[in-house]
Design an enzyme around this catalytic site. Structure first.
Site, PDB file in Angstrom:
ATOM      1  N   HIS A  46      -3.809  -8.194  -3.310  1.00  0.00           N
ATOM      2  CA  HIS A  46      -3.861  -7.137  -2.314  1.00  0.00           C
ATOM      3  C   HIS A  46      -4.269  -7.634  -0.920  1.00  0.00           C
ATOM      4  O   HIS A  46      -3.608  -7.357   0.067  1.00  0.00           O
ATOM      5  CB  HIS A  46      -4.809  -6.024  -2.758  1.00  0.00           C
ATOM      6  CG  HIS A  46      -4.891  -4.913  -1.752  1.00  0.00           C
ATOM      7  ND1 HIS A  46      -3.851  -4.034  -1.546  1.00  0.00           N
ATOM      8  CD2 HIS A  46      -5.835  -4.594  -0.843  1.00  0.00           C
ATOM      9  CE1 HIS A  46      -4.161  -3.200  -0.577  1.00  0.00           C
ATOM     10  NE2 HIS A  46      -5.352  -3.506  -0.128  1.00  0.00           N
ATOM     11  N   ASP A  70       0.817  -1.216   0.000  1.00  0.00           N
ATOM     12  CA  ASP A  70       0.000   0.000   0.000  1.00  0.00           C
ATOM     13  C   ASP A  70       0.855   1.273   0.000  1.00  0.00           C
ATOM     14  O   ASP A  70       1.836   1.356   0.723  1.00  0.00           O
ATOM     15  CB  ASP A  70      -0.873   0.051   1.266  1.00  0.00           C
ATOM     16  CG  ASP A  70      -1.841  -1.114   1.353  1.00  0.00           C
ATOM     17  OD1 ASP A  70      -1.548  -2.154   0.749  1.00  0.00           O
ATOM     18  OD2 ASP A  70      -2.874  -0.972   2.029  1.00  0.00           O
ATOM     19  N   ARG A  92     -13.467  -5.955   9.352  1.00  0.00           N
ATOM     20  CA  ARG A  92     -13.508  -5.014   8.240  1.00  0.00           C
ATOM     21  C   ARG A  92     -14.896  -4.930   7.632  1.00  0.00           C
ATOM     22  O   ARG A  92     -15.225  -3.963   6.972  1.00  0.00           O
ATOM     23  CB  ARG A  92     -12.545  -5.445   7.141  1.00  0.00           C
ATOM     24  CG  ARG A  92     -11.091  -5.201   7.443  1.00  0.00           C
ATOM     25  CD  ARG A  92     -10.295  -5.428   6.176  1.00  0.00           C
ATOM     26  NE  ARG A  92      -8.871  -5.537   6.408  1.00  0.00           N
ATOM     27  CZ  ARG A  92      -8.011  -4.533   6.245  1.00  0.00           C
ATOM     28  NH1 ARG A  92      -8.453  -3.351   5.898  1.00  0.00           N
ATOM     29  NH2 ARG A  92      -6.731  -4.710   6.443  1.00  0.00           N
ATOM     30  N   ASP A 143      -6.163   7.366  -1.758  1.00  0.00           N
ATOM     31  CA  ASP A 143      -6.874   7.583  -0.492  1.00  0.00           C
ATOM     32  C   ASP A 143      -5.924   7.842   0.669  1.00  0.00           C
ATOM     33  O   ASP A 143      -4.811   7.335   0.690  1.00  0.00           O
ATOM     34  CB  ASP A 143      -7.785   6.401  -0.130  1.00  0.00           C
ATOM     35  CG  ASP A 143      -9.142   6.495  -0.812  1.00  0.00           C
ATOM     36  OD1 ASP A 143      -9.481   7.605  -1.254  1.00  0.00           O
ATOM     37  OD2 ASP A 143      -9.833   5.471  -0.915  1.00  0.00           O
ATOM     38  N   ARG A 144      -6.444   8.564   1.609  1.00  0.00           N
ATOM     39  CA  ARG A 144      -5.745   8.890   2.868  1.00  0.00           C
ATOM     40  C   ARG A 144      -4.637   9.907   2.691  1.00  0.00           C
ATOM     41  O   ARG A 144      -4.672  10.963   3.274  1.00  0.00           O
ATOM     42  CB  ARG A 144      -5.170   7.649   3.545  1.00  0.00           C
ATOM     43  CG  ARG A 144      -6.225   6.685   3.949  1.00  0.00           C
ATOM     44  CD  ARG A 144      -5.620   5.496   4.656  1.00  0.00           C
ATOM     45  NE  ARG A 144      -6.615   4.509   4.928  1.00  0.00           N
ATOM     46  CZ  ARG A 144      -7.464   4.589   5.920  1.00  0.00           C
ATOM     47  NH1 ARG A 144      -7.404   5.604   6.744  1.00  0.00           N
ATOM     48  NH2 ARG A 144      -8.377   3.673   6.087  1.00  0.00           N
ATOM     49  N   ASN A 191      -8.267  -2.713  -2.549  1.00  0.00           N
ATOM     50  CA  ASN A 191      -9.651  -2.423  -2.159  1.00  0.00           C
ATOM     51  C   ASN A 191      -9.950  -0.925  -2.210  1.00  0.00           C
ATOM     52  O   ASN A 191     -11.105  -0.534  -2.219  1.00  0.00           O
ATOM     53  CB  ASN A 191      -9.973  -2.998  -0.782  1.00  0.00           C
ATOM     54  CG  ASN A 191      -9.205  -2.342   0.333  1.00  0.00           C
ATOM     55  OD1 ASN A 191      -8.023  -2.064   0.204  1.00  0.00           O
ATOM     56  ND2 ASN A 191      -9.881  -2.076   1.436  1.00  0.00           N
ATOM     57  N   HIS A 192      -8.919  -0.090  -2.261  1.00  0.00           N
ATOM     58  CA  HIS A 192      -9.180   1.346  -2.379  1.00  0.00           C
ATOM     59  C   HIS A 192      -9.238   1.808  -3.836  1.00  0.00           C
ATOM     60  O   HIS A 192      -9.507   2.977  -4.088  1.00  0.00           O
ATOM     61  CB  HIS A 192      -8.142   2.152  -1.606  1.00  0.00           C
ATOM     62  CG  HIS A 192      -8.461   2.236  -0.147  1.00  0.00           C
ATOM     63  ND1 HIS A 192      -9.175   3.283   0.393  1.00  0.00           N
ATOM     64  CD2 HIS A 192      -8.213   1.388   0.869  1.00  0.00           C
ATOM     65  CE1 HIS A 192      -9.323   3.086   1.690  1.00  0.00           C
ATOM     66  NE2 HIS A 192      -8.751   1.935   2.017  1.00  0.00           N
ATOM     67  N   ASP A 204      -3.944  -0.255  -3.588  1.00  0.00           N
ATOM     68  CA  ASP A 204      -4.082   0.839  -2.611  1.00  0.00           C
ATOM     69  C   ASP A 204      -3.075   1.968  -2.849  1.00  0.00           C
ATOM     70  O   ASP A 204      -2.291   2.334  -1.983  1.00  0.00           O
ATOM     71  CB  ASP A 204      -4.008   0.328  -1.167  1.00  0.00           C
ATOM     72  CG  ASP A 204      -5.347  -0.245  -0.718  1.00  0.00           C
ATOM     73  OD1 ASP A 204      -6.190  -0.510  -1.600  1.00  0.00           O
ATOM     74  OD2 ASP A 204      -5.543  -0.421   0.488  1.00  0.00           O
ATOM     75  N   HIS A 222      -1.042   4.534  -0.542  1.00  0.00           N
ATOM     76  CA  HIS A 222      -2.031   5.444   0.026  1.00  0.00           C
ATOM     77  C   HIS A 222      -1.681   6.921  -0.089  1.00  0.00           C
ATOM     78  O   HIS A 222      -1.682   7.659   0.894  1.00  0.00           O
ATOM     79  CB  HIS A 222      -2.294   5.088   1.489  1.00  0.00           C
ATOM     80  CG  HIS A 222      -3.262   3.959   1.635  1.00  0.00           C
ATOM     81  ND1 HIS A 222      -4.521   3.997   1.101  1.00  0.00           N
ATOM     82  CD2 HIS A 222      -3.150   2.757   2.234  1.00  0.00           C
ATOM     83  CE1 HIS A 222      -5.147   2.871   1.366  1.00  0.00           C
ATOM     84  NE2 HIS A 222      -4.330   2.097   2.046  1.00  0.00           N
ATOM     85  N   HIS A 271      -2.461  -4.671   2.353  1.00  0.00           N
ATOM     86  CA  HIS A 271      -3.773  -4.473   2.957  1.00  0.00           C
ATOM     87  C   HIS A 271      -3.748  -4.168   4.450  1.00  0.00           C
ATOM     88  O   HIS A 271      -4.695  -3.602   4.981  1.00  0.00           O
ATOM     89  CB  HIS A 271      -4.634  -5.716   2.687  1.00  0.00           C
ATOM     90  CG  HIS A 271      -6.113  -5.527   2.849  1.00  0.00           C
ATOM     91  ND1 HIS A 271      -6.769  -4.363   2.507  1.00  0.00           N
ATOM     92  CD2 HIS A 271      -7.067  -6.351   3.321  1.00  0.00           C
ATOM     93  CE1 HIS A 271      -8.062  -4.511   2.752  1.00  0.00           C
ATOM     94  NE2 HIS A 271      -8.268  -5.696   3.256  1.00  0.00           N
TER      95      HIS A 271
END
Lengths: 739, 218
Positions: A379, A266, A456, A298-299, A327-328, A295, A268, A483
């Site tokens: 992921h 990730d 989750r 995001d964030r 998943n993002h 991923d 992010h 993840h």
């Protein structure tokens, strides 16, 4: 095991010595830090591989001379100092541990909410009557889709993505990805790639086909915080989506020529981490191939940049860049976790159409990578039903959002919408959608077996036997997944057959974790040999701090976040406290306090451990003075006078997500009717209906400039006024980007 | 023989100062009381619910208390709520329960508690049983007092000035015993070193750690 361990140790240790720019934290000494050979796993236990083993303690002999005595003393002193300091580290580790728990629990609770929103979306799809006011943004193409489609969850905000979201799920590709005219909310018709680059544009220039020079320029520009022109962004996204689409569901690279491959977890939106990786490990090329394990967005605040750099690298060198979907890479996640906000801030009126293009990239991303036919990189992970052959044949294009299964799969024969829980149960085990969801959302667990990932809210927990079985079934040797944030950036589980790699350093807070990437050395004829590099893109300030200071810093931030969360649930909590306190003494037992907090916040945390940080004890009775739990709260704890604004505020993140859903054209405005709808839906979601009268008054008072519509800022501003002390909570801190 | 050695090289007690010594002991006693009190309060419904049928607490209240404390610690590390913990956590858990094992001893504990069928994990029942037994027994993995620690530093302090050169300590802890990595040693020395003169004033350091260790966790 001392001997065996130290052989492995030396490699990992050298590595972290040379590559680590940060200090160790308490946890490091508890975790495996070794580079090691998979084929040796039988000989070694998956046990703490500390900097030493038993063999290295030198026992002293019976009779000895003076020199030897001195030696013995210093040896004993060393042992004593070491174990004593290790005990101290353990204390730090405990603090770091519960801090971690807070962050992770809050993070996953958000994901859980997001999964729950699936049901909410489906309710929206089926029950929301088509009203003229609602489809402001769906002029284009609204006619050719049913009412169901036109209100579908569309972050892209224009009807072509809506059509793509639901229409194409049935036809499997009716809406072709192509250079097409797109309509802005106001009806203006511009092609993004025809937007002229203004003369005063100072950012990087990109001319396709992609060249190395382009990428260098892009990276240099991003380092200087430039924003790439929308015209170039659109070009890169369109071509990348088209090229990605042509790939199979699993990349299948071979390392027979490159003799090595790098896997990153990730990122992010943390561009600094990606740049550190490229700096240490070189840009991708056929000789230096990379797998990026999802991923990307995001964030972090630089998700757009990460996505563009990675896609550009892919365009330049499709044989050296393997991009997996995470998943993002999902617009429903992006609504909550910041990517949509980032795109909107950076690209303003063009954002809706860019997001549509980004959706096209998402759905075109392959679902995983199988290196040399023996290492699976996905992921999230796997479940007991995972069948790679089955996944190879599916049409991944139809999963615009992984959170939202294709319409056909969610309807019963009578047209009833199937709730997520049911859809995910055993009767649907074979469903394609579950196969995909498991790859992107699952986590490994200690022990054995496979169960739904309730923490989750999506995917599975898989045990060591599941890893063993699925690897064996497909003739694989190792599963690499991401993840989950790990303190050291990587972690082995399941007898070294399941490796987690996470590449965003300081993910929860500065100092919370290192980032890492893993290189698999040797070609396919040699044994799989992971080699880890850890890094930390942190500020120098952080590096000079001691463990205690770092743990303290992260802890403070975690507790702040937790207190916010507690305040959001103040009503329910107060009621729970009062139930435990029939005599209204303001005191309850620690146990009752713990139970009340767990039930009201829905967070599974070591509350007993956290109690001293959150609430005071009454010294005379040893009971909790529960009112101190809300120390920073000034309002009365009675829940009678809860205003609508407060209800809304306490569900701010859900509300913002809903705002973005209702704001279909991504114009940043919602109409009064839309607002009323949102309130209704929110009411249902919260099971606290909001009275009609209040709703209208709210809407009117929120529309500060009286233009008949509410923008997000007006929306948030209202909350700010209602609850001024939360002013700083609003994370819209992108001002620096507006220059 | 071991103890004989120690005694032989001990500095006279006066060198440490009676006053200070009294202080340490007083401090520790208070601490234990405090611990005990909080543990009593830990007889909680949520813990019992977590433990369920997996473990039956002893009828002896003193032992049951220790068992509950151990179970609570276990619960903190059981992220999957399945009454299982990764063996790699054993060191931290045990050390946080006021035991002070060496790395080799941590391995020894793991040998006792690790599941034989599923390697790499520890079950609640085996952990609580073994660790509460060790605590009850009270002889193994004993935590050192400030006094004992001071004595060792004193021996290293050849000039008896109350300070030690960080480089010397670093060389030693990276070479002997269960060596620290350079990173670990760096971290420790940075922590122990006086910011002004760059030396380790070991009494200050010992005090800091004793204070940190005396904060009750459960």
């Amino acid at each position: 095991m001392g001997g065996g361990a130290s052989v492995h140790k030396s490699k990992g240790q050298d590595d972290s010595d040379s590559c680590n720019t940060s200090q160790r934290d308490g946890s490091s000494s508890q975790k495996q830090k070794s580079g090691f050979r998979i084929h040796r796993k039988k000989k070694q236990k998956e046990a703490p591989r500390q900097s030493t083993g038993t063999g290295q303690i030198r026992p002293h002999q019976g009779s000895m001379g003076k020199a030897e005595r001195g030696k013995t003393i210093s040896l004993k002193a060393a042992i004593l100092i070491q174990r004593w300091y290790r005990q101290y580290l353990a204390r730090m580790e405990i603090r770091r541990r519960y801090t971690w728990n807070i962050f992770q629990t809050i993070e996953y609770a958000g994901e859980q909410d997001q999964m729950k929103l699936y049901n909410f979306f489906n309710a929206l799809l089926t029950h929301m009557p088509q009203k003229p006011g609602i489809d402001i943004g769906s002029k284009d193409g609204a006619n050719e889709t049913s009412s169901l489609d036109s209100v579908s969850v569309s972050s892209g905000g224009d009807a072509s993505s809506t059509a793509a979201a639901s229409g194409e799920q049935r036809t499997g590709g009716r809406v072709k990805l192509r250079k097409r005219k797109l309509f802005a909310g106001n009806g203006a018709c511009i092609d993004l790639e025809d937007v002229t680059v203004e003369n005063d544009y100072k950012g990087p220039h990109v001319k396709l086909p992609m060249t190395l020079q382009n990428i260098q320029e892009l990276i240099d520009g991003f380092k200087k915080k430039k924003i790439l022109h929308v015209k170039y962004v659109a070009q890169i996204l369109r071509v990348a989506a088209a090229n990605l689409k042509a790939l199979p569901n699993f990349h299948q690279p071979s390392t027979s020529l490159s003799k090595q491959i790098t896997i990153c977890g990730d990122l992010h939106g943390k561009l600094d981490d990606l740049l550190v990786i490229f700096y240490k490990n070189g840009l991708p090329s056929p000789e230096n191939p990379y797998v990026f394990n999802g991923d990307y967005v995001d964030r972090g605040k630089r998700s757009v940049e990460i996505l563009l750099v990675l896609l550009s690298c892919f365009l330049l060198c499709p044989d050296g860049v393997f991009l997996n979907r995470g998943n993002h890479e999902d617009h429903i996640m992006n609504m909550r976790y910041g990517f949509i906000r980032e795109v909107r801030l950076k690209y303003k009126v063009f954002s809706g159409r860019l997001l549509t293009l980004i959706d096209q990239v998402y759905r075109s991303l392959p679902l995983g990578t199988i290196i040399d036919g023996r290492v699976l990189v996905v992921h999230g992970g796997i479940s007991e039903t995972t069948d790679l052959k089955l996944i190879t044949d599916i049409d991944r294009q139809k999963y615009v959002s992984i959170l939202r299964p294709p319409v056909l799969e969610t309807m019963n024969s009578d047209g009833r919408v199937i709730p997520l829980s049911e859809l995910y149960s055993s009767s649907h085990n074979g469903s394609e959608w579950k196969q995909v969801l498991d790859l992107l959302w699952s986590d490994p667990q200690n022990g054995t077996g496979c169960s739904p990932n309730t923490f989750r809210g999506g995917g599975s927990y898989f045990g060591s036997d599941v890893t063993e079985k699925v690897l064996k079934k497909h003739g694989l040797q190792l599963l690499i997944r991401s993840h989950e944030c790990k303190p050291d950036g990587y972690e082995f589980m399941h007898s070294n057959k399941c490796l987690t790699v996470f590449s965003a350093s300081n993910y929860y807070e500065e100092g919370s974790n290192k980032g890492a990437y893993v290189r698999l050395l040797g070609g396919p004829s040699e044994a799989v040999e992971p080699y880890f590099v850890q890094f930390n893109a942190a500020t120098p300030k952080l590096r000079s701090m001691t463990i205690r200071q770092r743990v303290g810093l992260v802890e403070a931030s975690a507790l702040r976040e937790l207190r916010t969360r507690i305040r959001e649930r103040q009503d329910a909590l107060t009621q729970a406290f009062n139930n435990y306190d029939p005599d209204s003494k303001g005191l309850i037992s620690v146990s009752d306090w713990c139970v009340a907090l767990e039930e009201s916040t829905d967070l599974k945390l070591p509350w007993r451990l956290l109690r001293p940080k959150l609430a005071e004890l009454d010294s005379a009775t040893g009971l909790v003075k529960f009112a101190t739990t809300f120390q920073e709260e000034t309002q009365s704890d009675s829940e009678v006078d809860v205003t609508v604004a407060e209800v809304l505020y306490r569900n701010k993140s859900s509300l913002e997500t809903i705002f973005r859903i209702i704001d279909k054209d991504n114009s940043g405005y919602i109409s009064m009717d839309e607002f009323a709808e949102a309130c209704d839906l929110l009411g249902k979601h919260l099971s606290t209906p909001i009275p009609q009268q209040q709703k209208l008054e709210m809407a009117k008072s929120m529309d500060m400039n009286k233009d008949g519509k509410i923008d997000l800022n007006e929306f948030m501003e209202t909350f700010r006024i209602v609850n001024a002390e939360h002013e700083q909570d609003d994370s819209l801190d992108y001002e620096e980007l507006d220059d | 023989m071991d103890r004989g050695m120690e005694r032989g090289m001990e500095p006279p007690q006066d060198d440490l100062g009676d006053e200070e010594e009294g202080d340490f002991e007083g401090g520790e006693e208070v601490e234990e009381e405090d611990n005990y009190h909080t543990v009593k309060a830990a007889n909680a419904a949520d813990l019992l619910e977590y433990v369920g049928n997996a473990y039956t607490f002893s009828p002896d209240p003193f032992q049951a208390d220790i068992e509950r404390r151990v179970a609570l610690m276990f619960q903190i590390f059981d992220t999957s709520h399945q009454r299982l913990v990764d063996v790699r956590e054993v060191g931290t858990m045990v050390r946080s329960l006021d035991l002070c094992p060496t790395e080799a001893e941590v391995q020894e504990i793991i040998g006792h508690v690790e599941e034989s069928t599923t390697k790499g994990v520890v079950k609640l029942e085996s952990f609580v049983k073994h660790i509460s037994f060790v605590i009850m027994e009270g002889t193994k993995y004993r935590q050192r007092t400030k006094e004992e620690m001071m004595r060792f530093f004193y021996k290293l302090d050849k000039e008896k000035k109350g300070v030690i050169d960080p480089a010397k300590i670093k060389a030693q802890i990276c070479k002997d015993g269960e060596p620290f990595t350079f990173e670990e040693a760096d971290e420790m020395v940075t922590f122990a070193m006086d910011k002004d003169d760059g030396l380790i004033h070991y009494e200050q350091y010992v005090d800091t750690i004793v204070a940190a260790l005396s904060i009750s966790i459960l």
